[in-house]
Design an enzyme around this catalytic site. Structure first.
Site: not given
Ligand code: PGA
Length: 247
Positions: A11, A13, A98, A100, A167, A173, A211
């Site tokens: 992803n 983003k 997601h 976010e 998630e 992140g 992560s």
């Molecule tokens: P990350 O993001 O691997 O940077 O933690 C995962 C995601 O948001 O899908």
């Protein structure tokens, strides 16, 4: 334990320009020409990169996902992108819900149910994200929160081509990863829900996200019911994405 073929999804983003995205795909394709992979590889670039990347990935094992979609088919919705436009641009999958989108843009379980309907209606495959916040985990309500997200957004779900991504919000992140045990327990809970709710519940791949990186991917992927990874930060570099995918 299911024997679904594992999915590694990157992803991106709101990162990577067109030339960076094309360079990324070149590195992937070169590596894949030398080593076969049994895992499915997905990339979720920004909308603006979908069409050119679809051309670059044609006839390869790499498939494309959109990061979001509108719940509307067409009309006066300035700034929105419909599922048929995403399909047109070459996406075969759409990430829905997601964290976010839920937390920064306030998307509700009801809105996500409508988006899931739109994705399935267009013949695309949704990657539906669920997960609890740190506060919810500390309060001991993580299972309840995830079950509510699944229940409310999948109430009218039809079609069997669902993918779920667990998630935990506190792991996205942050460099903080759920332990393999945390992931195993929540994935088992999600599998139980899917089995109870759908006759095809065993066929739904359940991805872990938060992560995931080269150093922890193998251990996470070895957990029962972890059928793949949704990777953010570590998927911005083709070498680390390939390492996670085991190429
Ligand atoms: P990350 O993001 O691997 O940077 O933690 C995962 C995601 O948001 O899908």
């Amino acid at each position: 334990m299911t024997t679904l073929s594992q999915i590694i999804a990157g992803n991106w983003k709101m990162n990577l320009t067109l030339s960076q995205g094309l360079d990324f795909v070149d590195v992937l394709l070169a590596a894949l020409s030398e080593k076969k992979i049994s895992r499915k590889l997905l990339l979720a670039p920004n909308f603006t990169l979908l069409a050119p990347l679809a051309v670059a990935c044609r006839d390869s094992v790499i498939e494309l996902a959109a990061q979001n979609c509108s719940d509307h088919e067409s009309g006066a919705f300035t700034g929105e992108t419909s599922v048929s436009m995403l399909k047109d641009a070459g996406a075969a999958y759409v990430i829905v819900g997601h964290s976010e989108r839920r937390h920064i843009f306030g998307e509700s379980n009801a809105l996500l149910a409508a988006k899931l309907g739109a994705v399935v209606g267009a013949g695309l495959r949704p990657i539906f994200c669920v997960g609890e916040t740190l506060e919810q985990r500390q309060q001991g309500v993580a299972d309840e929160v995830v079950t509510r997200q699944l229940t409310e957004s999948l109430a009218d779900f039809s079609g069997s081509r669902l993918i779920v991504a667990y998630e935990p919000v506190w792991a996205i992140g942050t460099g903080e990863t759920a332990t393999p045990e945390d992931a195993r327990l929540m994935h088992a809970e999600i599998r139980r829900f899917l089995r109870t709710r759908f006759t095809w519940g065993d066929e739904v791949p359940i991805l872990y996200g938060g992560s995931a990186k080269p150093g922890n991917a193998a251990e996470l992927l070895a957990q029962p019911e972890v059928n793949g990874l949704l990777v953010g930060g570590a998927a911005l570099n083709p070498e680390s994405f390939l390492e996670i995918a085991g190429v």
